[in-house]
Write a protein that holds these residues in place. Structure first.
Motif, short mmCIF file in Angstrom:
data_model
loop_
_atom_site.label_atom_id
_atom_site.label_comp_id
_atom_site.label_asym_id
_atom_site.label_seq_id
_atom_site.Cartn_x
_atom_site.Cartn_y
_atom_site.Cartn_z
N VAL A 65 0.82 -1.21 0.00
CA VAL A 65 0.00 0.00 0.00
C VAL A 65 0.86 1.27 0.00
CG1 VAL A 65 -1.94 -1.14 1.12
CG2 VAL A 65 -0.22 0.01 2.53
N GLY A 66 2.17 1.12 -0.14
CA GLY A 66 3.04 2.29 -0.21
C GLY A 66 3.58 2.75 1.13
N LYS A 67 3.63 1.85 2.10
CA LYS A 67 4.07 2.23 3.44
C LYS A 67 5.53 2.68 3.47
CE LYS A 67 4.58 -1.27 5.94
NZ LYS A 67 6.04 -1.27 5.59
N SER A 68 6.42 1.91 2.85
CA SER A 68 7.84 2.27 2.86
C SER A 68 8.09 3.56 2.11
CB SER A 68 8.67 1.13 2.26
OG SER A 68 8.59 -0.04 3.05
N TYR A 95 11.95 -9.23 6.54
CA TYR A 95 11.85 -10.11 5.37
C TYR A 95 11.93 -9.34 4.04
CZ TYR A 95 10.32 -13.81 8.55
OH TYR A 95 10.25 -14.75 9.55
N GLY A 96 11.46 -8.11 4.03
CA GLY A 96 11.44 -7.36 2.78
C GLY A 96 11.93 -5.93 2.95
N PRO A 97 13.22 -5.74 3.29
CA PRO A 97 13.74 -4.38 3.51
C PRO A 97 13.78 -3.57 2.22
CG PRO A 97 15.53 -5.99 3.55
CD PRO A 97 14.26 -6.78 3.48
N MET A 128 19.05 2.64 9.13
CA MET A 128 19.50 1.30 9.48
C MET A 128 18.47 0.30 8.96
SD MET A 128 21.62 -0.82 10.58
CE MET A 128 22.80 0.40 11.13
N SER A 129 18.97 -0.80 8.39
CA SER A 129 18.10 -1.80 7.79
C SER A 129 18.81 -3.14 7.75
CB SER A 129 17.73 -1.38 6.35
OG SER A 129 17.08 -2.42 5.66
N MET A 130 18.03 -4.21 7.82
CA MET A 130 18.59 -5.54 7.62
C MET A 130 19.21 -5.66 6.24
SD MET A 130 19.30 -8.50 8.79
CE MET A 130 18.44 -8.37 10.36
N GLY A 131 18.74 -4.84 5.30
CA GLY A 131 19.29 -4.85 3.96
C GLY A 131 20.76 -4.47 3.89
N PHE A 132 21.28 -3.81 4.94
CA PHE A 132 22.70 -3.46 4.98
C PHE A 132 23.55 -4.64 5.47
CE2 PHE A 132 21.09 1.01 6.12
CZ PHE A 132 20.90 1.32 4.78
N LEU A 133 22.92 -5.65 6.03
CA LEU A 133 23.64 -6.73 6.69
C LEU A 133 23.64 -8.02 5.89
CD1 LEU A 133 22.21 -6.12 10.27
CD2 LEU A 133 24.28 -5.13 9.24
N ILE A 134 22.88 -8.08 4.80
CA ILE A 134 22.81 -9.28 3.98
C ILE A 134 22.98 -8.90 2.51
CG2 ILE A 134 21.28 -10.50 5.59
CD1 ILE A 134 18.97 -9.78 3.66
N LEU A 166 12.84 9.41 15.25
CA LEU A 166 13.18 8.14 14.60
C LEU A 166 11.90 7.60 13.98
CD1 LEU A 166 15.13 5.84 13.93
CD2 LEU A 166 14.47 4.75 16.10
N VAL A 167 11.89 7.51 12.65
CA VAL A 167 10.74 6.96 11.93
C VAL A 167 11.01 5.49 11.69
CG1 VAL A 167 9.40 7.07 9.79
CG2 VAL A 167 10.29 9.18 10.81
N ILE A 168 10.08 4.63 12.12
CA ILE A 168 10.23 3.19 11.96
C ILE A 168 9.25 2.70 10.90
CG2 ILE A 168 10.13 0.94 13.06
CD1 ILE A 168 10.87 2.19 15.67
N ASP A 169 9.80 2.10 9.87
CA ASP A 169 9.00 1.50 8.81
C ASP A 169 8.70 0.06 9.22
OD1 ASP A 169 7.79 0.76 6.44
OD2 ASP A 169 9.67 0.46 5.36
N MET A 170 7.47 -0.18 9.67
CA MET A 170 7.08 -1.49 10.18
C MET A 170 6.78 -2.45 9.02
SD MET A 170 6.82 -1.59 13.56
CE MET A 170 5.92 -1.05 15.02
N PRO A 171 6.88 -3.75 9.29
CA PRO A 171 6.40 -4.72 8.29
C PRO A 171 4.88 -4.73 8.27
CG PRO A 171 7.11 -5.85 10.27
CD PRO A 171 7.46 -4.41 10.47
N PRO A 172 4.28 -5.30 7.24
CA PRO A 172 2.81 -5.39 7.21
C PRO A 172 2.30 -6.31 8.33
CG PRO A 172 3.76 -5.85 5.05
CD PRO A 172 4.89 -5.85 6.02
N GLY A 173 1.05 -6.11 8.69
CA GLY A 173 0.42 -7.01 9.63
C GLY A 173 0.41 -6.51 11.06
N THR A 174 0.03 -7.42 11.97
CA THR A 174 -0.07 -7.09 13.39
C THR A 174 0.56 -8.20 14.21
OG1 THR A 174 -2.29 -8.10 13.45
CG2 THR A 174 -2.18 -5.73 13.11
N GLY A 175 1.79 -8.55 13.88
CA GLY A 175 2.42 -9.70 14.50
C GLY A 175 3.47 -9.36 15.53
N ASP A 176 4.48 -10.26 15.62
CA ASP A 176 5.50 -10.17 16.66
C ASP A 176 6.28 -8.87 16.62
OD1 ASP A 176 4.81 -12.65 17.56
OD2 ASP A 176 6.41 -13.71 16.51
N VAL A 177 6.67 -8.42 15.43
CA VAL A 177 7.49 -7.22 15.34
C VAL A 177 6.73 -6.00 15.85
CG1 VAL A 177 8.69 -5.65 13.77
CG2 VAL A 177 8.85 -8.12 13.42
#
Length: 292
Positions: A65-68, A95-97, A128-134, A166-177
């Motif tokens: 939906v254009g969140k990122s 999962y999808g940085p 900062m992103s997981m995308g920098f680490l993989i 600090l703006v946090i771009d959350m993953p979709p959904g309403t889960g653990d994160v």
């Protein structure tokens, strides 16, 4: 029965506990004791991120939906509105940085003498992103506990310096994160992003209700991809429906923070690592970005 024993033993339940659980006389008492232990623990104590004054989370119930895109442009808009403010951007979508591509950043974070990661920086925004680490094309095939550990490291093992926002771009959904972030750090407010499509609105409402349950203020809703204007004839088409997010906001008693059209420039600029707030600050699309 042996399979059940093995599973429970793997989870830390001893055979004696298993017998107590299945014995008719002790089952209710065991359940009551377990429930009391869980309630006694309570929620985790919130601990601020060192150096960060305000945390704003950008969330959506549904992906795509254009969140990122909104998170990137809102972070840039906060900095553009007041150059004296320091702004950071955390990509919590393990999962999808998307932040590295949208912010035109590559490479691995350096480590401080305290073994903390230094955020990569572009356009004045610390990221900062997981995308920098993989590797860029490497899939992350992790179970929930590993994801939670990664989120904790991104929150606590980063040297953010001194940030006003600090703006946090959350993953979709309403889960653990979402629960982990909401319960472990003080969050100033959440912004829910959705298209006007009915299917997206169902999940957006769930997202808003989740934040209310964990006592995070919902600052408002953003209606994204609200209308498409043909670049040739200027005819407007509501591809995903009209005013669905506005109607949802009224139902929930929330504000509409922005109404962003489906505009090719917004997509192209983010894909090229030049977000529209930076690359085309005078455009009509930018005037509709929240916080500008």
């Amino acid at each position: 029965a042996q399979a059940v024993q093995q599973l429970l033993r793997a989870g830390g339940v001893r055979p004696l506990q298993l017998r107590l659980f299945f014995s008719s006389g002790s089952r209710d008492e065991a359940l009551r004791d377990k429930r009391a232990q869980i309630l006694a623990r309570g929620l985790p104590k919130q601990k601020p991120i060192e150096g960060v004054k305000q945390v704003v989370v950008l969330a959506s119930g549904k992906g795509g939906v254009g969140k990122s895109t909104a998170a990137v442009n809102i972070a840039l808009a906060l900095a553009a509105n007041d150059p004296t403010k320091e702004v950071g951007l955390l990509d919590a979508d393990i999962y999808g940085p998307s932040i590295p591509k949208m912010m035109n950043l590559k490479g691995n974070p350096e480590l401080t003498p305290k073994n903390l990661m230094r955020p990569l920086k572009n356009y004045g925004i610390a990221c900062m992103s997981m995308g920098f680490l993989i590797e860029e094309t490497a899939p992350i095939v992790w179970r929930g506990l590993m994801v939670m550990s990664a989120v904790e490291k991104l929150l606590r093992q980063v040297d953010w310096g001194q940030l006003d926002y600090l703006v946090i771009d959350m993953p979709p959904g309403t889960g653990d994160v979402q629960l982990s972030v909401s319960q472990n750090i003080p969050v100033a407010g959440a912004v829910i992003i959705s298209t006007p499509q009915d299917v997206a609105l169902l999940d957006a409402r769930k997202g808003a209700e989740m934040f209310r349950k964990v006592h995070v203020p919902v600052l408002g809703l953003i209606q994204n991809m609200s209308v498409f204007q043909c670049p040739k004839c200027k005819h407007e088409t509501h591809i995903f429906g009209a005013d669905g997010v506005r109607d949802l906001a009224k139902t929930l008693g929330l504000d509409i923070l922005g109404d962003i059209p489906l505009h090719v420039n917004i997509r192209e600029m983010c894909d090229s690592g030049q977000p529209v707030v930076i690359s085309q600050p005078q455009s009509d699309a930018v005037s509709l970005v929240p916080f500008i």
